[in-house]
Design a protein around this motif. Structure first.
Motif, PDB file in Angstrom:
ATOM      1  N   GLU A 160      51.417   5.455  82.595  1.00 27.98           N
ATOM      2  CA  GLU A 160      50.991   4.362  83.491  1.00 27.98           C
ATOM      3  C   GLU A 160      51.872   3.131  83.291  1.00 27.98           C
ATOM      4  O   GLU A 160      52.339   2.525  84.265  1.00 27.98           O
ATOM      5  CB  GLU A 160      49.526   3.996  83.209  1.00 27.98           C
ATOM      6  N   ASP A 161      52.107   2.745  82.030  1.00 28.42           N
ATOM      7  CA  ASP A 161      52.940   1.562  81.748  1.00 28.42           C
ATOM      8  C   ASP A 161      54.361   1.764  82.276  1.00 28.42           C
ATOM      9  O   ASP A 161      54.965   0.851  82.835  1.00 28.42           O
ATOM     10  CB  ASP A 161      52.988   1.271  80.240  1.00 28.42           C
TER      11      ASP A 161
ATOM     12  N   ARG B 110      54.416   1.509  86.081  1.00 33.67           N
ATOM     13  CA  ARG B 110      54.290   0.091  86.458  1.00 33.67           C
ATOM     14  C   ARG B 110      55.649  -0.605  86.305  1.00 33.67           C
ATOM     15  O   ARG B 110      56.076  -1.353  87.176  1.00 33.67           O
ATOM     16  CB  ARG B 110      53.235  -0.555  85.553  1.00 33.67           C
ATOM     17  N   SER B 111      56.319  -0.312  85.195  1.00 34.14           N
ATOM     18  CA  SER B 111      57.611  -0.968  84.939  1.00 34.14           C
ATOM     19  C   SER B 111      58.661  -0.552  85.969  1.00 34.14           C
ATOM     20  O   SER B 111      59.619  -1.273  86.207  1.00 34.14           O
ATOM     21  CB  SER B 111      58.103  -0.654  83.521  1.00 34.14           C
TER      22      SER B 111
ATOM     23  N   LYS C 242      48.425   6.660  79.171  1.00 36.16           N
ATOM     24  CA  LYS C 242      48.639   5.213  79.047  1.00 36.16           C
ATOM     25  C   LYS C 242      50.145   4.900  79.070  1.00 36.16           C
ATOM     26  O   LYS C 242      50.596   3.980  79.758  1.00 36.16           O
ATOM     27  CB  LYS C 242      47.985   4.746  77.737  1.00 36.16           C
TER      28      LYS C 242
END
Ligand code: COA
Length: 176
Positions: A119-120, A123-124, A116
């Motif tokens: 993934e964050d 994305r950033s 998680k």
């Protein structure tokens, strides 16, 4: 206080010189290097592994043009329990994820928390997808990616040889 990426119980931060001993133990754990199929190339002597640790963990390896290795150690309550990273291809806006925990920390939900966070983070950075290749005999890892909703996009038959037989490799993907 460490600077890094926090999520749930886990902190991901850049590796430091003092992490050497635990990372050496992690990469030379036979259960792990057979699961990840890295046994054949991981340096076994401390001296050789120190060179690898410096080049890969501390200096980010040799990623090639348009690529970058984001490497982290995984901390739980101030203790290093594993390492992970994303091999980024900026041109394709894609990253290949890898992670490994010391065996005594398996099966407690940390893998899910780490994915998680990664993934964050991806994305950033503006990446559009993450991928992970899993050896067919690594059931726990396959379950991990399935359990967080990564999609199995390809199965490559008879791509790995383990314990006297051929196994498929599974390619998982997460669209960000
Ligand atoms: C793969 C790995 C990172 C998973 O992390 P983890 O913290 O053990 O995984 P989690 O506890 O978050 O569990 C994730 C899923 O794995 C599965 N799982 C957990 N324990 C399991 C076991 N004993 N056997 C099979 N599957 C298991 C479960 O399906 C779980 O999802 P659920 O809780 O929704 O049922 C870790 O086991 C590891 O470091 N393994 C060695 C290195 C490796 O294989 N890396 C991946 C290479 S692609």
């Amino acid at each position: 206080m460490s600077i890094g990426l926090k999520g749930g119980r886990i902190l991901l931060r850049p590796p430091r010189e003092e992490d050497f001993e635990v990372i050496y133990r992690l990469w030379n754990d036979p259960e792990i290097y057979y699961l990840t199929d890295d046994a054949y190339w991981v340096p076994k002597s401390k001296e050789k592994f120190r060179e690898f640790f410096k080049e890969f963990h501390l200096d980010g390896g040799r990623p090639g043009p348009g690529k970058q290795n984001a490497v982290f150690v995984i901390e739980l309550e101030g203790k290093v329990i594993g390492d992970c990273g994303i091999d980024i291809d900026w041109r394709k806006k894609r990253g290949d994820v890898w992670l490994e925990l010391l065996p005594e920390y398996w099966g407690r939900g940390y893998g899910k928390e780490i994915l998680k966070i990664l993934e964050d983070y991806a994305r950033s950075l503006g990446l559009e997808r993450l991928r992970a290749m899993v050896n067919g005999w690594n059931e726990r890892s396959k379950k991990l990616f399935e359990s967080v909703g990564w999609k199995l996009i390809t199965e490559i038959p008879e791509n790995g040889w383990f314990e006297g037989k051929w196994w498929p490799d599974y390619l998982f993907e997460k669209k960000l």
